[in-house]
Design a protein around this motif. Structure first.
Motif, mmCIF file in Angstrom:
data_model
loop_
_atom_site.group_PDB
_atom_site.id
_atom_site.type_symbol
_atom_site.label_atom_id
_atom_site.label_comp_id
_atom_site.label_asym_id
_atom_site.label_seq_id
_atom_site.Cartn_x
_atom_site.Cartn_y
_atom_site.Cartn_z
ATOM 1 N N VAL A 5 0.763 -1.147 -0.167
ATOM 2 C CA VAL A 5 0.018 0.034 0.320
ATOM 3 C C VAL A 5 0.870 1.346 -0.030
ATOM 4 C CG1 VAL A 5 -1.923 1.058 1.161
ATOM 5 C CG2 VAL A 5 -1.848 -1.102 1.402
ATOM 6 N N TYR A 6 0.690 1.987 -0.966
ATOM 7 C CA TYR A 6 1.668 3.246 -1.145
ATOM 8 C C TYR A 6 0.942 4.321 -0.579
ATOM 9 C CZ TYR A 6 5.002 0.719 -3.955
ATOM 10 O OH TYR A 6 5.888 0.016 -4.122
ATOM 11 N N ILE A 7 1.578 4.962 0.414
ATOM 12 C CA ILE A 7 0.832 6.011 1.428
ATOM 13 C C ILE A 7 1.652 7.221 1.256
ATOM 14 C CG2 ILE A 7 -0.536 4.525 2.816
ATOM 15 C CD1 ILE A 7 2.362 5.920 4.655
ATOM 16 N N ALA A 8 1.153 8.353 1.780
ATOM 17 C CA ALA A 8 2.057 9.449 1.963
ATOM 18 C C ALA A 8 1.846 9.920 3.566
ATOM 19 C CB ALA A 8 1.476 10.774 1.245
ATOM 20 N N SER A 9 2.970 9.453 4.329
ATOM 21 C CA SER A 9 3.010 10.219 5.596
ATOM 22 C C SER A 9 3.113 11.591 6.061
ATOM 23 C CB SER A 9 4.002 9.503 6.252
ATOM 24 O OG SER A 9 5.366 9.909 5.968
ATOM 25 N N SER A 10 2.984 12.040 6.943
ATOM 26 C CA SER A 10 3.132 13.487 7.066
ATOM 27 C C SER A 10 4.318 14.119 7.719
ATOM 28 C CB SER A 10 1.939 14.053 8.311
ATOM 29 O OG SER A 10 2.209 13.323 9.535
ATOM 30 N N SER A 11 5.298 12.957 7.573
ATOM 31 C CA SER A 11 6.611 12.928 8.294
ATOM 32 C C SER A 11 7.323 13.053 7.247
ATOM 33 C CB SER A 11 6.939 12.190 9.560
ATOM 34 O OG SER A 11 6.816 10.730 8.744
ATOM 35 N N GLY A 12 7.289 13.309 5.961
ATOM 36 C CA GLY A 12 8.189 13.294 4.835
ATOM 37 C C GLY A 12 9.046 14.519 4.645
ATOM 38 N N SER A 13 9.853 14.609 3.925
ATOM 39 C CA SER A 13 11.010 15.695 3.794
ATOM 40 C C SER A 13 10.132 16.890 3.645
ATOM 41 C CB SER A 13 11.850 15.507 2.581
ATOM 42 O OG SER A 13 11.101 15.686 1.544
ATOM 43 N N THR A 14 10.941 18.108 3.967
ATOM 44 C CA THR A 14 10.442 19.440 4.167
ATOM 45 C C THR A 14 9.975 19.765 2.684
ATOM 46 O OG1 THR A 14 11.708 19.815 5.882
ATOM 47 C CG2 THR A 14 10.600 21.739 4.595
ATOM 48 N N ALA A 15 10.877 19.426 1.461
ATOM 49 C CA ALA A 15 10.713 19.724 0.253
ATOM 50 C C ALA A 15 9.319 19.046 -0.303
ATOM 51 C CB ALA A 15 11.786 19.180 -0.468
ATOM 52 N N PHE A 50 0.670 -7.003 4.872
ATOM 53 C CA PHE A 50 0.943 -5.997 4.047
ATOM 54 C C PHE A 50 2.019 -5.174 4.273
ATOM 55 C CE2 PHE A 50 -1.312 -3.853 7.207
ATOM 56 C CZ PHE A 50 -0.940 -2.700 7.474
ATOM 57 N N GLU A 51 2.922 -4.373 3.519
ATOM 58 C CA GLU A 51 3.905 -3.310 3.302
ATOM 59 C C GLU A 51 3.281 -2.354 3.076
ATOM 60 O OE1 GLU A 51 6.873 -4.392 0.690
ATOM 61 O OE2 GLU A 51 7.668 -6.296 1.751
ATOM 62 N N GLU A 52 3.731 -1.048 4.025
ATOM 63 C CA GLU A 52 3.408 0.299 3.808
ATOM 64 C C GLU A 52 4.666 0.904 3.050
ATOM 65 O OE1 GLU A 52 2.454 3.494 6.966
ATOM 66 O OE2 GLU A 52 1.529 1.367 7.870
ATOM 67 N N LYS A 53 4.392 1.463 2.019
ATOM 68 C CA LYS A 53 5.215 1.972 0.885
ATOM 69 C C LYS A 53 5.092 3.404 1.127
ATOM 70 C CE LYS A 53 7.454 -1.539 -0.333
ATOM 71 N NZ LYS A 53 9.139 -1.754 -0.410
ATOM 72 N N ASP A 54 5.923 4.248 1.886
ATOM 73 C CA ASP A 54 5.732 5.745 2.212
ATOM 74 C C ASP A 54 6.122 6.571 0.921
ATOM 75 O OD1 ASP A 54 5.421 8.436 3.146
ATOM 76 O OD2 ASP A 54 6.397 8.000 4.977
ATOM 77 N N ILE A 55 5.529 7.352 0.322
ATOM 78 C CA ILE A 55 5.924 8.016 -0.794
ATOM 79 C C ILE A 55 6.365 9.328 -0.649
ATOM 80 C CG2 ILE A 55 4.593 6.850 -2.481
ATOM 81 C CD1 ILE A 55 2.866 9.435 -2.704
ATOM 82 N N ALA A 56 5.857 10.037 0.737
ATOM 83 C CA ALA A 56 6.409 11.297 1.209
ATOM 84 C C ALA A 56 8.049 11.152 1.509
ATOM 85 C CB ALA A 56 5.713 11.788 2.283
ATOM 86 N N ALA A 57 8.510 10.040 2.210
ATOM 87 C CA ALA A 57 9.599 9.865 2.840
ATOM 88 C C ALA A 57 10.634 9.167 1.939
ATOM 89 C CB ALA A 57 9.536 9.173 4.315
ATOM 90 N N ASN A 58 10.383 8.452 0.738
ATOM 91 C CA ASN A 58 11.121 7.697 0.038
ATOM 92 C C ASN A 58 10.986 8.004 -1.524
ATOM 93 O OD1 ASN A 58 11.943 5.528 -1.542
ATOM 94 N ND2 ASN A 58 12.547 4.567 0.387
ATOM 95 N N GLU A 59 11.951 8.913 -2.074
ATOM 96 C CA GLU A 59 11.595 9.159 -3.365
ATOM 97 C C GLU A 59 11.528 7.802 -4.195
ATOM 98 O OE1 GLU A 59 11.432 11.113 -6.827
ATOM 99 O OE2 GLU A 59 11.295 12.025 -4.690
ATOM 100 N N GLU A 60 12.228 6.774 -4.230
ATOM 101 C CA GLU A 60 12.212 5.683 -4.867
ATOM 102 C C GLU A 60 10.701 5.022 -4.875
ATOM 103 O OE1 GLU A 60 14.383 4.058 -7.058
ATOM 104 O OE2 GLU A 60 15.204 6.013 -6.852
ATOM 105 N N ASN A 61 10.058 5.025 -3.709
ATOM 106 C CA ASN A 61 8.798 4.604 -3.473
ATOM 107 C C ASN A 61 7.690 5.265 -4.293
ATOM 108 O OD1 ASN A 61 9.167 2.628 -1.741
ATOM 109 N ND2 ASN A 61 8.778 3.610 -0.080
ATOM 110 N N ARG A 62 7.908 6.706 -4.240
ATOM 111 C CA ARG A 62 7.236 7.607 -5.336
ATOM 112 C C ARG A 62 7.333 7.494 -6.541
ATOM 113 N NH1 ARG A 62 7.889 11.794 -2.628
ATOM 114 N NH2 ARG A 62 9.923 12.481 -3.377
ATOM 115 N N LYS A 63 8.603 7.195 -6.949
ATOM 116 C CA LYS A 63 8.779 7.253 -8.358
ATOM 117 C C LYS A 63 8.127 5.671 -8.711
ATOM 118 C CE LYS A 63 12.692 6.785 -11.699
ATOM 119 N NZ LYS A 63 14.150 6.509 -11.776
#
Length: 130
Positions: A5-15, A50-63
């Motif tokens: 499950v690809y999610i976006a955490s609120s604790s991702g990078s500032t950018a 399941f595995e959580e895949k954070d797209i906010a904290a990990n550029e590879e997951n987002r890509k």
């Protein structure tokens, strides 16, 4: 098989947070968070691994997520928003598809998994096959 499950955490990078804040209003961010919690909560409650895949904290997951959501499932403009659900690398759908499957007692089929014996979904499948 691993559900991802690809999610976006609120604790991702500032950018990433700046980009997300620019693209989405606070209401949209709240709705995304709620949808993510709904999917993850269902999987946890039903003991579906399941595995959580954070797209906010990990550029590879987002890509990876952006590249692997099929063209016909992408929005007309912008990028697909989380949650996006995969079984291994096979795209299963977004929150709306998950919600529809849940409403129809067909989540295991949606996820590409076998429904456990005794579940509503397994019973419905047995009736259809009879």
């Amino acid at each position: 098989m691993v559900i991802r499950v690809y999610i976006a955490s609120s604790s991702g990078s500032t950018a990433v947070r700046r980009i997300m804040n620019f693209l989405l209003s606070r209401i949209c961010l709240y709705m995304i968070k709620k949808k993510q919690q709904d999917v993850l909560g269902f999987l946890e409650a039903n003991k579906i691994g399941f595995e959580e895949k954070d797209i906010a904290a990990n550029e590879e997951n987002r890509k990876w997520m952006r590249e692997n959501v099929p063209e016909n499932n992408r929005p007309a403009t912008g990028y697909p928003l989380p949650p996006q659900i995969f079984n291994e690398s096979q795209y299963r759908g977004d929150y709306d598809a998950f919600f529809e499957a849940r409403e129809n007692n067909a989540v295991y089929a949606f996820l590409g998994l076998t429904a456990p014996p005794g579940s509503k979904e397994a019973e419905a499948q047995a009736k259809q096959q009879a």
